[in-house]
Design a protein around this motif. Sequence first.
Motif, PDB file in Angstrom:
ATOM      1  N   ALA A  65      -1.266   1.227  -2.006  1.00 36.29           N
ATOM      2  CA  ALA A  65      -1.294   2.522  -2.693  1.00 36.29           C
ATOM      3  C   ALA A  65      -2.389   3.407  -2.119  1.00 36.29           C
ATOM      4  O   ALA A  65      -2.191   4.609  -1.906  1.00 36.29           O
ATOM      5  CB  ALA A  65      -1.505   2.325  -4.191  1.00 36.29           C
ATOM      6  N   ALA A  66      -3.537   2.823  -1.852  1.00 37.53           N
ATOM      7  CA  ALA A  66      -4.647   3.591  -1.292  1.00 37.53           C
ATOM      8  C   ALA A  66      -4.298   4.126   0.095  1.00 37.53           C
ATOM      9  O   ALA A  66      -4.604   5.282   0.417  1.00 37.53           O
ATOM     10  CB  ALA A  66      -5.908   2.720  -1.228  1.00 37.53           C
ATOM     11  N   ARG A  67      -3.652   3.300   0.914  1.00 39.22           N
ATOM     12  CA  ARG A  67      -3.270   3.747   2.259  1.00 39.22           C
ATOM     13  C   ARG A  67      -2.232   4.872   2.187  1.00 39.22           C
ATOM     14  O   ARG A  67      -2.322   5.867   2.922  1.00 39.22           O
ATOM     15  CB  ARG A  67      -2.720   2.562   3.068  1.00 39.22           C
ATOM     16  CG  ARG A  67      -3.797   1.604   3.569  1.00 39.22           C
ATOM     17  CD  ARG A  67      -3.229   0.632   4.578  1.00 39.22           C
ATOM     18  NE  ARG A  67      -2.293  -0.298   3.960  1.00 39.22           N
ATOM     19  CZ  ARG A  67      -2.655  -1.472   3.433  1.00 39.22           C
ATOM     20  NH1 ARG A  67      -3.928  -1.834   3.454  1.00 39.22           N
ATOM     21  NH2 ARG A  67      -1.756  -2.261   2.890  1.00 39.22           N
ATOM     22  N   SER A  68      -1.243   4.704   1.303  1.00 49.34           N
ATOM     23  CA  SER A  68      -0.208   5.730   1.167  1.00 49.34           C
ATOM     24  C   SER A  68      -0.796   7.036   0.660  1.00 49.34           C
ATOM     25  O   SER A  68      -0.413   8.127   1.117  1.00 49.34           O
ATOM     26  CB  SER A  68       0.890   5.260   0.198  1.00 49.34           C
ATOM     27  OG  SER A  68       1.522   4.094   0.676  1.00 49.34           O
ATOM     28  N   ARG A  69      -1.706   6.932  -0.290  1.00 54.65           N
ATOM     29  CA  ARG A  69      -2.325   8.132  -0.835  1.00 54.65           C
ATOM     30  C   ARG A  69      -3.110   8.887   0.241  1.00 54.65           C
ATOM     31  O   ARG A  69      -3.000  10.105   0.383  1.00 54.65           O
ATOM     32  CB  ARG A  69      -3.259   7.774  -1.993  1.00 54.65           C
ATOM     33  CG  ARG A  69      -3.874   8.992  -2.676  1.00 54.65           C
ATOM     34  CD  ARG A  69      -4.758   8.591  -3.847  1.00 54.65           C
ATOM     35  NE  ARG A  69      -5.989   7.975  -3.414  1.00 54.65           N
ATOM     36  CZ  ARG A  69      -6.285   6.689  -3.555  1.00 54.65           C
ATOM     37  NH1 ARG A  69      -5.400   5.870  -4.102  1.00 54.65           N
ATOM     38  NH2 ARG A  69      -7.434   6.208  -3.154  1.00 54.65           N
TER      39      ARG A  69
END
Length: 509
Positions: A65-69
């Motif tokens: 999620a952090a990478r996608s964000r």
Amino acid sequence: MSVRIPRPFLILPLAILAGCASSGAPRSSGKATPEVNALYDRMNQASKGYEASIDQARRGDTPEAARSRKQALDQLKDASARCALTLGCDQQRFAAVFDRLLRLKDGSFIEGEDADDTEQEAEVGAQPGDASKSLVVGALPQAQRSVTMLKGQQFSDLMVMNGPVKAALEMWLTQLRPNLMDAYVNYQMLRYKMWPAYKKADLPEALLFGIMAKESGGKVHAVSRSGASGPLQFMYATGLRFGLSNTDGFDQRFDPAMAAMANAEYIDEQLGVFNNNLELTLAAYNAGEGRMRRLAAANPGAGFYDPQIYGQMSAETRDYVPMVLAAAWLFLHPDSYHLNWPKIDGQPGQIVLKRPASLAELTVCLGSAQGMSEGWFRTLRNLNPRLDPQMSQPVGTRLDVPRQLEKAYAATCTDGPWPILASDLHNAVKIVAPPPPAATSAALANGPSPSAAKSPSRASRQYTVRRGDTLVGIARKSSCADVEDIARLNGLKGHHLTVGQAIRVPVCR
């Protein structure tokens, strides 16, 4: 002697996206070009990517999620920056998308969100010129400011409202409308004491009002549970750093003129630290400049509303910044929001007491003079912060009052029935002692309530103040007392502590 370059008149942030802070590209009234449509496609892809990151977080895949964000935000910022340089590209579309993403209900999944009520005291011992400040300045390049330096009349045509500021405007205009009106009246009475410091610093009056409205509502003697005090709510250590000390038993944080001067210096200093980013400066005032410096350095070019910053702020700070900005905006543009400020005559004046009287007695004998239906107690206290309102002042004492009260005092408070009534009521207050606490029949039947079980008792222990101690820190270690309990027990009106000082701390029985 150094020459000061006047700061342009700051009012409110214009840009929402950091990439939109530079001057916009020329506009075309024709059909969008393929280049512009490509930027809009990238904007839509970034929006979908951000929403996908929320779904990933719900499923517990936090690292992904952090990478996608991050990927989605980088894409959105890049497209926004290119939009500013592309003929016919509408930057308002990007602002609207960013606004929507900020207000997604599940946006709070971002890691690092925690409560931080330390306010400015997080920076005990910090001094102007810290090495970390230069790091922050480098992290916020000139081309990516989120504050636009404009005169108020120009800004009104250019301001872009985002969701949090709109929500704050509604709050001030509905539930907090009485608070806003009280703050305005209090400010107009205090204006001649507070505005000169902001004017000298080339800071906007609207900003001063916005901070005061949110912090204290213009109540000079306001004290928060964390120990922040005065009309602009300085923590003790921060106030001390900006010249607010405790002299002759008076805490200078309660002095409106001195507090405004210290606040102007603080805002001016932090605007320099955050490259004139007003939102980050306000966040630093509420959450602590150390924390904001670290966040800004870790997220170069990010503004306050960027999820990488916004998501790591406490709920209090996320509320504080737009509330200050909204109050400032209403101060400038009441007519646009169907708001009518009362007409207040705050011209300064003085009276010389012809007979002994306390501020409380003067309030009674003045009544609703000059149409002040709520009475004059708050104004008299605000303008004379060093005086105990119940303490009778001798003949010849000079008191600061609004000029309009000079004739009212001479007419109703020097002779006749009203000062006699005021004195009689005041003397009754002095001789009536508060009854000792007694258990009610309900308490005897049901036992103590949870709140009563944790209320401060008369039992106490001695504590020796060590270096770095604050009343807030000492109170947090006690399960039976808050800051004000300890201050009252030890007669610490200014919350001032010295190393080696012995104080009493309430303990539970």
